[in-house]
Every structure is written in structure tokens, then in C-alpha cells.
Scaffold this motif. Structure first.
Motif, PDB file in Angstrom:
ATOM      1  N   ARG A 231       0.823  -1.204   0.000  1.00 46.77           N
ATOM      2  CA  ARG A 231       0.000   0.000   0.000  1.00 46.77           C
ATOM      3  C   ARG A 231       0.866   1.268   0.000  1.00 46.77           C
ATOM      4  O   ARG A 231       0.460   2.307  -0.506  1.00 46.77           O
ATOM      5  N   SER A 256       1.682  -7.022  -2.312  1.00 48.93           N
ATOM      6  CA  SER A 256       0.888  -7.445  -1.154  1.00 48.93           C
ATOM      7  C   SER A 256      -0.571  -7.481  -1.590  1.00 48.93           C
ATOM      8  O   SER A 256      -0.933  -6.985  -2.661  1.00 48.93           O
ATOM      9  N   ARG A 257      -1.398  -8.009  -0.730  1.00 45.94           N
ATOM     10  CA  ARG A 257      -2.812  -8.086  -1.087  1.00 45.94           C
ATOM     11  C   ARG A 257      -3.433  -6.702  -1.189  1.00 45.94           C
ATOM     12  O   ARG A 257      -4.300  -6.469  -2.028  1.00 45.94           O
ATOM     13  N   SER A 258      -2.995  -5.780  -0.329  1.00 46.45           N
ATOM     14  CA  SER A 258      -3.560  -4.431  -0.399  1.00 46.45           C
ATOM     15  C   SER A 258      -3.330  -3.831  -1.780  1.00 46.45           C
ATOM     16  O   SER A 258      -4.214  -3.172  -2.338  1.00 46.45           O
ATOM     17  N   GLN A 270       0.306 -11.628  -6.406  1.00 48.80           N
ATOM     18  CA  GLN A 270       0.158 -11.499  -4.950  1.00 48.80           C
ATOM     19  C   GLN A 270       0.958 -12.562  -4.211  1.00 48.80           C
ATOM     20  O   GLN A 270       0.893 -13.740  -4.514  1.00 48.80           O
ATOM     21  N   VAL A 271       1.680 -12.100  -3.202  1.00 48.53           N
ATOM     22  CA  VAL A 271       2.469 -12.987  -2.359  1.00 48.53           C
ATOM     23  C   VAL A 271       1.755 -13.106  -1.013  1.00 48.53           C
ATOM     24  O   VAL A 271       1.318 -12.104  -0.455  1.00 48.53           O
ATOM     25  N   GLY A 272       1.643 -14.320  -0.511  1.00 47.52           N
ATOM     26  CA  GLY A 272       1.048 -14.501   0.812  1.00 47.52           C
ATOM     27  C   GLY A 272       0.076 -15.645   0.866  1.00 47.52           C
ATOM     28  O   GLY A 272      -0.028 -16.437  -0.060  1.00 47.52           O
ATOM     29  N   GLN A 273      -0.632 -15.669   1.949  1.00 47.16           N
ATOM     30  CA  GLN A 273      -1.516 -16.796   2.251  1.00 47.16           C
ATOM     31  C   GLN A 273      -2.539 -17.071   1.159  1.00 47.16           C
ATOM     32  O   GLN A 273      -2.815 -18.215   0.839  1.00 47.16           O
ATOM     33  N   THR A 274      -3.124 -16.010   0.609  1.00 52.39           N
ATOM     34  CA  THR A 274      -4.103 -16.219  -0.455  1.00 52.39           C
ATOM     35  C   THR A 274      -3.501 -15.895  -1.822  1.00 52.39           C
ATOM     36  O   THR A 274      -4.212 -15.740  -2.804  1.00 52.39           O
ATOM     37  N   SER A 289       3.786  -3.622   5.211  1.00 51.22           N
ATOM     38  CA  SER A 289       3.905  -3.567   6.670  1.00 51.22           C
ATOM     39  C   SER A 289       4.403  -4.876   7.277  1.00 51.22           C
ATOM     40  O   SER A 289       5.083  -4.875   8.291  1.00 51.22           O
ATOM     41  N   GLN A 293      -0.281 -12.662   7.170  1.00 52.29           N
ATOM     42  CA  GLN A 293      -0.736 -13.309   5.924  1.00 52.29           C
ATOM     43  C   GLN A 293       0.228 -13.038   4.768  1.00 52.29           C
ATOM     44  O   GLN A 293       0.274 -13.794   3.808  1.00 52.29           O
ATOM     45  N   HIS A 294       0.969 -11.955   4.846  1.00 54.57           N
ATOM     46  CA  HIS A 294       1.991 -11.703   3.830  1.00 54.57           C
ATOM     47  C   HIS A 294       3.248 -12.511   4.173  1.00 54.57           C
ATOM     48  O   HIS A 294       3.832 -13.167   3.309  1.00 54.57           O
ATOM     49  N   ASN A 308      10.844   0.554   4.541  1.00 51.24           N
ATOM     50  CA  ASN A 308       9.600   1.055   5.132  1.00 51.24           C
ATOM     51  C   ASN A 308       9.936   2.287   5.964  1.00 51.24           C
ATOM     52  O   ASN A 308      10.962   2.324   6.633  1.00 51.24           O
ATOM     53  N   ASP A 326      11.996   6.596   3.105  1.00 56.69           N
ATOM     54  CA  ASP A 326      10.946   6.773   2.112  1.00 56.69           C
ATOM     55  C   ASP A 326      11.308   5.964   0.867  1.00 56.69           C
ATOM     56  O   ASP A 326      12.359   6.194   0.248  1.00 56.69           O
ATOM     57  N   LEU A 327      10.448   5.045   0.506  1.00 59.03           N
ATOM     58  CA  LEU A 327      10.772   4.169  -0.629  1.00 59.03           C
ATOM     59  C   LEU A 327      10.952   4.944  -1.922  1.00 59.03           C
ATOM     60  O   LEU A 327      11.684   4.512  -2.819  1.00 59.03           O
TER      61      LEU A 327
END
Ligand code: FAD
Length: 341
Positions: A231, A256-258, A270-274, A289, A293-294, A308, A326-327
Motif C-alpha cells: 500500500r 501485497s494483497r492491499s 500477490q504474495v502470501g496466504q491467499t 507492513s 498473511q503476507h 519502510n 521513504d521508498l
């Protein structure tokens, strides 16, 4: 002793050995099968039993020899034209019959489309349990398989046991277990079986196979270098910064999912649980963050670098290298630096 308990113990003791189903498409093995072979070797050694590969297909004998290189002691081979393409009914019959005849105590399959389909069907027919998407497998002091997987949206890890039925069945996603070293020239025993499955008994016919792999599709799960955005990227247009860094590394962009939910990246990134489970050499998390789940999808990466601006972000707990900043400044600077090398 309680006669019921004794009868159960005897029933369970009739099952012996660890099996890994070797998934293949037109003879091409799925890498997850070898990842499972590595884990299967460990389990078999702990139990003091043989490790067997289960190879079903048409013209696939070669995979038996390949399985020895990844640690199998023996391979059960069913090699008949009827198994050329995966069809649930045919494979189900063949695998269930092998289980009935040879009684393994553990059967492992990859949590791929094929593995999920077959494992569920086999467990139902042989009347046992199945733990899907395990992230850890071990043996307890009663020789039962401990099957660990995330539960309740990844907030807890559950250890699941199947102590009344055999075989104990589990699926594991690709890239969760490390690929064992391939030892060329290893040998083992090939046990050739006839299936009795006849083409006319199988209702499904494969007419044509159409690949859904479009040219631009990126394989995040298989990439060695991944630059992921969350995000904190603030918008789709900013992902070009990550793409530039990924290009310098010869890697791909994940999310990320966001970021996916916001429509900045397609779901297959998407990387993570889903999403996907990844195990790259380097994972760079930018503006992510570090929600559990990520993390479950990337925490086994060899090197994790987190960028971050919040020094308290949980991603820093799993990162090997953390950059608090700051990215939008850090990422272009990193890309510049790599370009100048
Ligand atoms: P945030 O949590 O909002 O984090 C954004 C981060 O960016 C913050 O840490 C902030 O400090 C940082 N930041 C902002 N601006 C900058 C800047 N300029 N420079 C540097 N840093 C900056 N999530 C997944 O990722 N994958 C999954 O597969 C997944 N599956 C889920 C399944 C379930 C059942 C549930 C309930 C949730 C799932 N989630 C998944 C969602 C997960 O819980 C988090 O909501 C999500 O991972 C948060 O994404 P994020 O880190 O991008 O966003």
C-alpha cells in the motif's frame, strides 16, 4: 490392554513407508514433487522406513530414476497410455489400488491444481484424513505425522494429526519446502504395476489442451529475485520504480494483497496466504507492513530486504536487512547504484 486400542494399533501398524506422488505433465515433473521428496526422506529416516516415489503416467519411467536422484529408495510405476493426461477418475483408481495393495503410512502430494484434486479424492475413497497446504511436517513420539498449517486467517498455526486412520495424507504448496540436492546416478528399485484401468471405463475424454499461459504472465513463485510493493506504493503508476529495480536484478515484481485489492497489480503477483508462496534468493519488500498473511508467503526467502518508513513495521522482524526511509527515495537510489556497477 484395551482390546479396542490394541485392534487400532494393529490396524495402523499394517501401514508402513512414506510415499511421495510425482506429479508430471507430459512427462515433465513438477518441481514440488522433488521438494516433497526431500521432506519425505527426512520423515522416512526418522521412522526408519523406505521412501517411495509414486509415478503414474504414460512413458514416464524416466521419472522413477529421477526420483532416486532426489532421495527415493524405490518407485511404484504405473505406465500406460490411459494415464497420458491427468483425469481424476483414472489416477484415483490407480493410486487407491496401490494404497490398498502396499499400505503406506504417509502419502504426500503437491498442493497444485492436480495435487489438490487427486489428494482429496484419494483421501475420500480410502477413508482417511487429509491436511491441505501444510507448511511443516514432522513425526511425534508415537510415530504419527504432525501436520502444521496456518489456521484462522494465518493468526495461529495448527498442528493436525490423523491418529486413527492410515495413510496420513498431506499436501504442501510449491516452494514451501527447500529443493533437495540432486545426486546424479543414485539408484533404487522400480516396482512395475498394472492398473486395470481401461479407457472405456473413464468418462472424461481429453480432446485438446489449451495453454492459459499468456506471454506477459510472470512467474512470481519461481523467481529468484522479487521486488514487492504494498500500500505504501500509493498508486499503480509508481510500480514502474519497482519494475526498474527488478529489471536490474533480473527479477520480477510482486505485491501485497492491499496492492492487488487496490487494482495496482494483478492477482497472480500477490504474495502470501491467499497468493503465491515464494522462496527467492532476494525478496525486497517496499512499503509493505508485514502482516502475518503476507509473511507466511515469503518468510523463507534466502535474504529479505525491507524498505519502510515506519521503524516499528513488523516486516523488520523477519528482514535480514532493513532500510527505514521513504521508498520513493530509497528504491530509485538502489536502482541507480546497481546500474552503475
Ligand atoms: P499496509 O499494512 O497498509 O502497509 C503499508 C506500509 O507501507 C506501512 O508499513 C507504511 O509504513 C509503509 N509506507 C507507506 N508509505 C511509505 C513510503 N513512502 N516509504 C516507505 N514505506 C511506506 N496480504 C498479503 O499481502 N497477501 C496475502 O496473501 C493475504 N492474504 C490474506 C488472507 C486473509 C484471510 C486476510 C484476513 C488477510 C490477508 N492479507 C494478505 C492482508 C493482510 O492482512 C494485510 O492487510 C496486507 O498484507 C497489508 O498490505 P500492505 O503491507 O501492503 O499494507
Amino acid at each position: 490392554a484395551d482390546p479396542e486400542a490394541r485392534a487400532l494399533a494393529e490396524k495402523l501398524a499394517a501401514y508402513r513407508g512414506v510415499w511421495v506422488f510425482v506429479e508430471q505433465t507430459e512427462g515433465e515433473p513438477a518441481r514440488v514433487s522433488w521438494e516433497l521428496m526431500g521432506k519425505g526422506r527426512e520423515l522416512a529416516d526418522t521412522l526408519g522406513v523406505p521412501l517411495s516415489a509414486v509415478v503414474v503416467g504414460s512413458r514416464v519411467e524416466e521419472l522413477c530414476y529421477e526420483s532416486f536422484c532426489y532421495g527415493a529408495d524405490q518407485a511404484y510405476l504405473v505406465d500406460e497410455p490411459v494415464f497420458r493426461h491427468y483425469r481424476t477418475e483414472a489416477y484415483l483408481k490407480a493410486v487407491c489400488r496401490m494404497i490398498d495393495d502396499y499400505r503406506p503410512e504417509i502419502v504426500l502430494m503437491g498442493a497444485t491444481g492436480l495435487g489438490r484434486d487427486l489428494a482429496g479424492a484419494v483421501a475420500t475413497v480410502v477413508g482417511t484424513g487429509l491436511t491441505a497446504d501444510c507448511t511443516g511436517l514432522g513425526i511425534d513420539d508415537k510415530r504419527n505425522l504432525m501436520q502444521t498449517r496456518p489456521a484462522f486467517g494465518g493468526n495461529i498455526m495448527a498442528t493436525i494429526m490423523c491418529d486413527r486412520f492410515r495413510p496420513q495424507m498431506a499436501t504442501v504448496r510449491p516452494h514451501v519446502m527447500p529443493l533437495p540436492e540432486r545426486v546424479a546416478g543414485s539408484s533404487g528399485t522400480v516396482i512395475r504395476l498394472r492398473s486395470k484401468v481401461r479407457e472405456e471405463d473413464i468418462l472424461t475424454k481429453v480432446l485438446e489442451i489449451v495453454s492459459d499461459r499468456n506471454k506477459d504472465q510472470v512467474d512470481v513463485a519461481g523467481a529468484e529475485f522479487i521486488v514487492s510493493g504494498g500500500r505504501g506504493m500509493m498508486g499503480k503508476e509508481n510500480f514502474v520504480l519497482l519494475q526498474e529495480l527488478a529489471d536490474e536484478l533480473g527479477g520480477v515484481v510482486g505485491a501485497s494483497r492491499s496492492a492487488v485489492d487496490a487494482g495496482w497489480m494483478p492477482h497472480e503477483r500477490q504474495v502470501g496466504q491467499t497468493g503465491k508462496t515464494v522462496r527467492p534468493k532476494i525478496y525486497i519488500a517496499c512499503g509493505i507492513s508485514g502482516a502475518i498473511q503476507h509473511l507466511v508467503g515469503m518468510q523463507d526467502s534466502d535474504v529479505i530486504i525491507a524498505i519502510n518508513r515506519d521503524p516499528e513495521a513488523p516486516i523488520f522482524e523477519v528482514a535480514h536487512l532493513g532500510i527505514v526511509g521513504d521508498l520513493f527515495q530509497v528504491v530509485p537510489a538502489l536502482t541507480e547504484r546497481l546500474r552503475s556497477l
